[in-house]
Every structure is written in C-alpha cells, then in structure tokens.
Write a protein that holds these residues in place. Structure first.
Motif, PDB file in Angstrom:
ATOM      1  N   GLU A  23       0.832  -1.216   0.000  1.00  0.00           N
ATOM      2  CA  GLU A  23       0.000   0.000   0.000  1.00  0.00           C
ATOM      3  C   GLU A  23       0.859   1.256   0.000  1.00  0.00           C
ATOM      4  O   GLU A  23       0.595   2.211  -0.737  1.00  0.00           O
ATOM      5  N   LYS A  24       1.918   1.233   0.828  1.00  0.00           N
ATOM      6  CA  LYS A  24       2.758   2.432   0.964  1.00  0.00           C
ATOM      7  C   LYS A  24       3.580   2.721  -0.284  1.00  0.00           C
ATOM      8  O   LYS A  24       3.846   3.878  -0.591  1.00  0.00           O
ATOM      9  N   ILE A  25       4.001   1.667  -0.988  1.00  0.00           N
ATOM     10  CA  ILE A  25       4.822   1.928  -2.182  1.00  0.00           C
ATOM     11  C   ILE A  25       3.981   1.963  -3.467  1.00  0.00           C
ATOM     12  O   ILE A  25       4.499   2.222  -4.553  1.00  0.00           O
ATOM     13  N   GLY A  26       2.694   1.707  -3.322  1.00  0.00           N
ATOM     14  CA  GLY A  26       1.769   1.863  -4.457  1.00  0.00           C
ATOM     15  C   GLY A  26       1.832   0.750  -5.488  1.00  0.00           C
ATOM     16  O   GLY A  26       1.671   1.004  -6.681  1.00  0.00           O
ATOM     17  N   ILE A  27       2.070  -0.477  -5.039  1.00  0.00           N
ATOM     18  CA  ILE A  27       1.959  -1.621  -5.959  1.00  0.00           C
ATOM     19  C   ILE A  27       0.972  -2.630  -5.364  1.00  0.00           C
ATOM     20  O   ILE A  27       0.658  -2.561  -4.171  1.00  0.00           O
ATOM     21  N   THR A  28       0.526  -3.555  -6.162  1.00  0.00           N
ATOM     22  CA  THR A  28      -0.440  -4.529  -5.656  1.00  0.00           C
ATOM     23  C   THR A  28       0.293  -5.596  -4.833  1.00  0.00           C
ATOM     24  O   THR A  28       1.501  -5.803  -5.006  1.00  0.00           O
ATOM     25  N   THR A  29      -0.458  -6.255  -3.956  1.00  0.00           N
ATOM     26  CA  THR A  29       0.153  -7.329  -3.144  1.00  0.00           C
ATOM     27  C   THR A  29       0.613  -8.476  -4.045  1.00  0.00           C
ATOM     28  O   THR A  29       1.590  -9.160  -3.736  1.00  0.00           O
ATOM     29  N   VAL A  30      -0.090  -8.655  -5.159  1.00  0.00           N
ATOM     30  CA  VAL A  30       0.293  -9.711  -6.119  1.00  0.00           C
ATOM     31  C   VAL A  30       1.681  -9.394  -6.694  1.00  0.00           C
ATOM     32  O   VAL A  30       2.568 -10.257  -6.745  1.00  0.00           O
ATOM     33  N   ASN A  31       1.877  -8.131  -7.096  1.00  0.00           N
ATOM     34  CA  ASN A  31       3.178  -7.735  -7.651  1.00  0.00           C
ATOM     35  C   ASN A  31       4.283  -7.802  -6.599  1.00  0.00           C
ATOM     36  O   ASN A  31       5.409  -8.189  -6.917  1.00  0.00           O
ATOM     37  N   LEU A  32       3.941  -7.456  -5.357  1.00  0.00           N
ATOM     38  CA  LEU A  32       4.949  -7.543  -4.289  1.00  0.00           C
ATOM     39  C   LEU A  32       5.335  -9.005  -4.070  1.00  0.00           C
ATOM     40  O   LEU A  32       6.510  -9.328  -3.854  1.00  0.00           O
ATOM     41  N   SER A  33       4.334  -9.871  -4.163  1.00  0.00           N
ATOM     42  CA  SER A  33       4.586 -11.309  -4.005  1.00  0.00           C
ATOM     43  C   SER A  33       5.495 -11.827  -5.136  1.00  0.00           C
ATOM     44  O   SER A  33       6.413 -12.616  -4.890  1.00  0.00           O
ATOM     45  N   ILE A  34       5.235 -11.339  -6.380  1.00  0.00           N
ATOM     46  CA  ILE A  34       6.077 -11.722  -7.529  1.00  0.00           C
ATOM     47  C   ILE A  34       7.525 -11.298  -7.270  1.00  0.00           C
ATOM     48  O   ILE A  34       8.468 -12.045  -7.517  1.00  0.00           O
ATOM     49  N   LEU A  35       7.658 -10.103  -6.710  1.00  0.00           N
ATOM     50  CA  LEU A  35       8.994  -9.561  -6.411  1.00  0.00           C
ATOM     51  C   LEU A  35       9.692 -10.393  -5.327  1.00  0.00           C
ATOM     52  O   LEU A  35      10.857 -10.780  -5.473  1.00  0.00           O
ATOM     53  N   LYS A  36       8.939 -10.696  -4.267  1.00  0.00           N
ATOM     54  CA  LYS A  36       9.530 -11.421  -3.129  1.00  0.00           C
ATOM     55  C   LYS A  36       9.935 -12.843  -3.491  1.00  0.00           C
ATOM     56  O   LYS A  36      10.909 -13.368  -2.974  1.00  0.00           O
TER      57      LYS A  36
END
Lengths: 69, 171
Positions: A23-36
């Motif tokens: 939320e704070k960096i303005g990306i979706t949780t799905v995209n954050l998961s892809i990154l992680k």
C-alpha cells in the motif's frame, strides 16, 4: 537467478506486513509477491526507491548477489 | 492511441449493426422463402421478391431456383453477416484497456481463417451447382489478401502479448 530479493528480511526487521508495504509503495500485493518470490524479471528504480524510503534502508539491504553453483 | 480507440469504437458499432442486418436479413429471407410469407413472384415464378415485412414493397429480388437461392443469395448474405461479425470483433480489440490479449489473438485467428479459406471453399462448392461470375473470383482474391494481412497482424499480436507479459514482470 543470482539476484536475491531480501524484502522479507527487511519487512521482518521493520515489523511490517507485506500488505502495508504494498500500500505504501503503491503496488499490488500480487506484484509484491512476484517480487519477493524472485519471479520478477526486473525492478524499476522508482519501486526500489519507494521500498528503500518506506523500509528506511539501502538498495543493498533489499538486493543481494549470490553466485550460482 | 485515443484516436484509435474512438475510430475503432465507431467502426465496431457500424460493423456490428451491419452484421446483425445481414444475419437478420438472411434469417428473414430464409423464413420467407420457406413459408411463402411476404414473398412475391413475377414472370411466372421465374423471379422472386422478398417483401419488406407487412408490405407489398419488394426488398430483395432473385431468380427463383434452388441453386441460386442457396449459393448466390442466402449463402452470400449469411457469409457477409459472418464477415461483419468477425470484423466487429477485431475492431473491439482496439478499444480495450490492453491491446495485446489472448482475446485479440483469437479474434484475429477466426478472421484470417474465415477470410483465407471460407470464400474459396464456398465458391468451389457452389461452382458444382451454379455458374460462377468473375466478380465472385475478384472478391475471393480480396478476402484472401485481407486474410493474409490479418494473419500477419495475429503474428504481431502474439509477439506483443509475449512482450507485454514480460513487461508485467518488471515491478
């Protein structure tokens, strides 16, 4: 891939949840998961900048180079 | 891109209306010819008229024999209905939020298959039962060329989709 994303480690250090970071960096949780999970092909400078700003860290804290065996 | 979206939306509605008009006319004509409702004749049943519904005003005319009715009348109307329907789906692709999608590739595939082979096969089949005129051959060549262009478009869209999927993995 020899580049490891250590967002999880930094999240644990800062006691922050993935959802809050997304939320704070303005990306979706799905995209954050892809990154992680290392499925991302690359990371944009503005995403990296936002992660560093929110987690109060340096790019080197988030990205790590590990030579493949 | 905004201009493309506006033009494609206009063309989508035009071709969709034409598709329904042609398909509706095919169904109406078939019903009229099968039941005799709203159907007129002249010159001792040599020619027929399909009238506008509930009127005595001729709408469509043709030779009153089975090969003509099937191959030169109903099939042509129906196939052009299909052509406009497939074309409208192509135009629909160009005003979607994402340009390169599986839907777009699928529509292009239907369009090029229909244009490359359907007219030629239909003409080949029709030539067994009825005389084929030069205009029909010219139309088949034009549809074939259109099909070739659509085939290359589909290849571009496939490549575009692949690049887009890769781009989506840049976070």
């Amino acid at each position: 891939m020899p580049i490891i994303i250590n967002v999880d480690v930094m999240l644990a250090k800062r006691k922050m949840q993935s959802k809050e970071l997304a939320e704070k960096i303005g990306i979706t949780t799905v995209n954050l998961s892809i990154l992680k999970t290392g499925k991302a092909k690359g990371i944009r400078f503005d995403t990296l900048e936002a992660i560093c700003k929110v987690l109060n860290c340096q790019p080197g804290d988030v990205l790590e180079y590990v030579e493949e065996g | 891109m905004n201009k493309v979206k506006i033009i494609s939306k206009i063309l989508f509605y035009i071709t969709r209306v034409l598709a329904f008009f042609y398909l509706g006319t095919t169904a109406y004509s078939a019903f009229s010819l099968l039941t005799g409702w709203s159907l007129g004749f002249r010159e001792n049943k040599k020619y027929f008229h399909v009238m506008y519904p509930f009127t005595d005003t001729p709408f469509l005319n043709g030779d009153y024999n089975m090969p003509y009715i099937i191959f030169d009348f109903l099939l042509v109307l129906g196939l052009y209905g299909l052509f406009f329907l497939l074309a409208s789906n192509i135009f629909k692709v160009f005003f979607q939020p994402k340009l390169f999608t599986d839907f777009g590739i699928r529509q292009l595939r239907y369009f090029y298959w229909a244009n490359l082979f359907l007219p030629g096969l239909t003409l080949l089949f029709a030539s067994i039962f009825t005389e084929v005129d030069d205009m029909a051959i010219i139309l088949i060549i034009l549809h074939f060329i259109l099909g070739v262009f659509a085939y290359f478009f589909a290849a571009i869209f496939k490549q575009g989709l692949q690049l887009q999927k890769e781009q989506d993995l840049f976070i």
